[in-house]
Structure formats: structure tokens, C-alpha cells
Design a protein around this motif. Structure first.
Motif, PDB file in Angstrom:
ATOM      1  N   ALA A 117      30.676  62.277  52.330  1.00  0.00           N
ATOM      2  CA  ALA A 117      29.391  61.247  52.758  1.00  0.00           C
ATOM      3  C   ALA A 117      29.655  59.753  52.924  1.00  0.00           C
ATOM      4  O   ALA A 117      28.743  59.242  53.008  1.00  0.00           O
ATOM      5  N   GLY A 118      30.691  59.296  52.455  1.00  0.00           N
ATOM      6  CA  GLY A 118      30.761  57.910  52.352  1.00  0.00           C
ATOM      7  C   GLY A 118      30.340  57.366  51.041  1.00  0.00           C
ATOM      8  O   GLY A 118      30.269  56.347  51.048  1.00  0.00           O
ATOM      9  N   ARG A 119      29.928  58.084  50.123  1.00  0.00           N
ATOM     10  CA  ARG A 119      29.231  57.539  48.877  1.00  0.00           C
ATOM     11  C   ARG A 119      30.439  57.198  47.781  1.00  0.00           C
ATOM     12  O   ARG A 119      30.176  56.554  46.855  1.00  0.00           O
ATOM     13  N   SER A 120      31.910  57.521  47.938  1.00  0.00           N
ATOM     14  CA  SER A 120      32.662  57.107  47.221  1.00  0.00           C
ATOM     15  C   SER A 120      33.073  55.622  47.369  1.00  0.00           C
ATOM     16  O   SER A 120      33.156  55.308  48.314  1.00  0.00           O
ATOM     17  N   LYS A 121      33.373  54.988  46.290  1.00  0.00           N
ATOM     18  CA  LYS A 121      34.006  53.445  46.373  1.00  0.00           C
ATOM     19  C   LYS A 121      35.220  53.648  47.408  1.00  0.00           C
ATOM     20  O   LYS A 121      35.250  52.695  47.899  1.00  0.00           O
ATOM     21  N   THR A 122      36.048  54.631  47.253  1.00  0.00           N
ATOM     22  CA  THR A 122      37.083  54.781  48.268  1.00  0.00           C
ATOM     23  C   THR A 122      37.270  55.971  48.879  1.00  0.00           C
ATOM     24  O   THR A 122      38.068  56.825  48.276  1.00  0.00           O
ATOM     25  N   PRO A 123      36.191  56.379  50.056  1.00  0.00           N
ATOM     26  CA  PRO A 123      36.492  57.621  50.386  1.00  0.00           C
ATOM     27  C   PRO A 123      37.836  58.016  50.994  1.00  0.00           C
ATOM     28  O   PRO A 123      38.443  57.050  51.763  1.00  0.00           O
ATOM     29  N   LEU A 124      38.312  59.144  51.016  1.00  0.00           N
ATOM     30  CA  LEU A 124      39.454  59.611  51.311  1.00  0.00           C
ATOM     31  C   LEU A 124      39.593  60.453  52.406  1.00  0.00           C
ATOM     32  O   LEU A 124      40.566  60.623  53.346  1.00  0.00           O
ATOM     33  N   TRP A 125      38.354  61.216  52.786  1.00  0.00           N
ATOM     34  CA  TRP A 125      38.200  62.346  53.603  1.00  0.00           C
ATOM     35  C   TRP A 125      36.927  62.369  54.412  1.00  0.00           C
ATOM     36  O   TRP A 125      35.985  61.689  53.703  1.00  0.00           O
ATOM     37  N   ARG A 126      36.825  62.813  55.635  1.00  0.00           N
ATOM     38  CA  ARG A 126      35.539  63.355  55.981  1.00  0.00           C
ATOM     39  C   ARG A 126      35.558  64.644  56.395  1.00  0.00           C
ATOM     40  O   ARG A 126      36.508  65.422  56.543  1.00  0.00           O
ATOM     41  N   CYS A 127      34.444  65.215  56.904  1.00  0.00           N
ATOM     42  CA  CYS A 127      33.854  66.521  57.172  1.00  0.00           C
ATOM     43  C   CYS A 127      33.765  66.471  58.665  1.00  0.00           C
ATOM     44  O   CYS A 127      32.588  65.684  59.020  1.00  0.00           O
ATOM     45  N   ASN A 128      34.707  67.034  59.593  1.00  0.00           N
ATOM     46  CA  ASN A 128      34.345  66.928  61.012  1.00  0.00           C
ATOM     47  C   ASN A 128      33.145  68.020  61.488  1.00  0.00           C
ATOM     48  O   ASN A 128      32.674  68.567  60.798  1.00  0.00           O
ATOM     49  N   SER A 129      32.694  67.835  62.671  1.00  0.00           N
ATOM     50  CA  SER A 129      31.689  68.611  63.062  1.00  0.00           C
ATOM     51  C   SER A 129      31.998  70.186  63.007  1.00  0.00           C
ATOM     52  O   SER A 129      31.029  70.741  63.118  1.00  0.00           O
ATOM     53  N   ASP A 130      33.339  70.340  63.312  1.00  0.00           N
ATOM     54  CA  ASP A 130      33.549  71.859  63.084  1.00  0.00           C
ATOM     55  C   ASP A 130      33.737  72.356  61.684  1.00  0.00           C
ATOM     56  O   ASP A 130      33.951  73.656  61.558  1.00  0.00           O
ATOM     57  N   GLY A 131      33.179  71.727  60.680  1.00  0.00           N
ATOM     58  CA  GLY A 131      33.439  72.041  59.365  1.00  0.00           C
ATOM     59  C   GLY A 131      34.631  71.830  58.622  1.00  0.00           C
ATOM     60  O   GLY A 131      34.995  72.331  57.564  1.00  0.00           O
ATOM     61  N   HIS A 132      35.805  71.293  59.228  1.00  0.00           N
ATOM     62  CA  HIS A 132      37.249  71.155  58.801  1.00  0.00           C
ATOM     63  C   HIS A 132      37.389  69.542  58.320  1.00  0.00           C
ATOM     64  O   HIS A 132      36.642  68.616  58.823  1.00  0.00           O
TER      65      HIS A 132
END
Length: 137
Positions: A117-132
Motif C-alpha cells: 500500500a506504499g505505507r512502508s518507509k521503503t516499499p519493496l513490492w506492489r500488488c498488481n490488479s490480478d492479485g499477484h
């Protein structure tokens, strides 16, 4: 698989995939740095028993290399990152794998969602629209 200390600044664990874990004299490793091109990040939806055994062995070695003083959140971030790198990239699958290393379901879900969700100081990953999930560039 082998673990080598290249210098005071890093530990490299290699096997099915290669992970470099930054290390400083003052602080244990925080997150793995994945070498470009070392693994495919496309989800296949499954790993063979042999590949899963190799993955588990590599993650166990990575966790051992991080040392006993490493914060549980940092250890979990390492596991989640390794999962995504290996193509274990849906919330359910990541949670199931992380639980085999002793992490609690709610804790895994919380850390996974918090960074995505981008709330981490150093976001490392994202959740794509397909749930992956995928690593950020």
C-alpha cells in the motif's frame, strides 16, 4: 547452495536463486538485494517438490545468515521478498510459505499489505490488479 562472505558489507547466498544480503558491522541485514536476472519473477502457480525444497533450504540459510539479533519484521520482509522473487506471488501462497518458517498468518498479511500500500518507509513490492505481487523496480 553456498554462503560466502564477500566482505564486511555483504553475504551472498546462492542456490536456485541468488540473494545478496547487505550487512554492516553495526546492524544485521535488513532486506535481500536480488541480483538482476538471477530469478524469473513470473508466477507459474506452482513449484515442483524439488524446487520448493531448494527454495526452503535457501530461505532457511538466508534466515540463519541474518543472525539471531535480527528483528522479526526484517526477517519476514526477507522471506516475503524471496517468495516473490521465486514466483510465490499471491497473498495466500506467500502466507502459507511464511507460516512454514514460523511466522503468524496475521503478521504476514499485515507486512505484505503495508508495503504494497506504499505505507512502508521503503516499499519493496506492489500488488498488481490480478492479485499477484511483484517487486518494485
Amino acid at each position: 547452495m553456498h554462503n560466502t562472505a564477500n566482505s564486511v558489507s555483504e553475504v551472498t547466498v546462492s542456490g536456485t536463486f541468488h540473494i545478496r544480503i547487505p550487512k554492516s558491522p553495526d546492524h544485521p541485514p535488513i532486506i535481500p538485494v536480488v541480483q538482476a536476472g538471477a530469478v524469473g519473477t513470473q508466477s507459474t502457480g506452482q513449484l515442483s517438490d524439488e524446487d520448493m525444497a531448494a527454495f526452503r533450504s535457501n530461505v532457511e540459510e538466508m534466515l540463519d545468515a541474518s543472525g539471531p539479533g535480527t528483528n522479526v519484521n526484517e526477517r519476514l520482509v526477507n522471506v516475503i521478498t524471496a517468495c516473490i522473487c521465486e514466483g510465490i506471488d499471491t497473498a495466500g501462497w506467500i502466507i502459507a510459505v511464511a507460516r512454514t518458517f514460523g511466522f503468524k498468518r496475521g503478521h504476514v498479511g499485515s507486512v505484505l499489505t503495508y508495503s504494497a500500500a506504499g505505507r512502508s518507509k521503503t516499499p519493496l513490492w506492489r500488488c498488481n490488479s490480478d492479485g499477484h505481487y511483484s517487486l518494485l523496480d
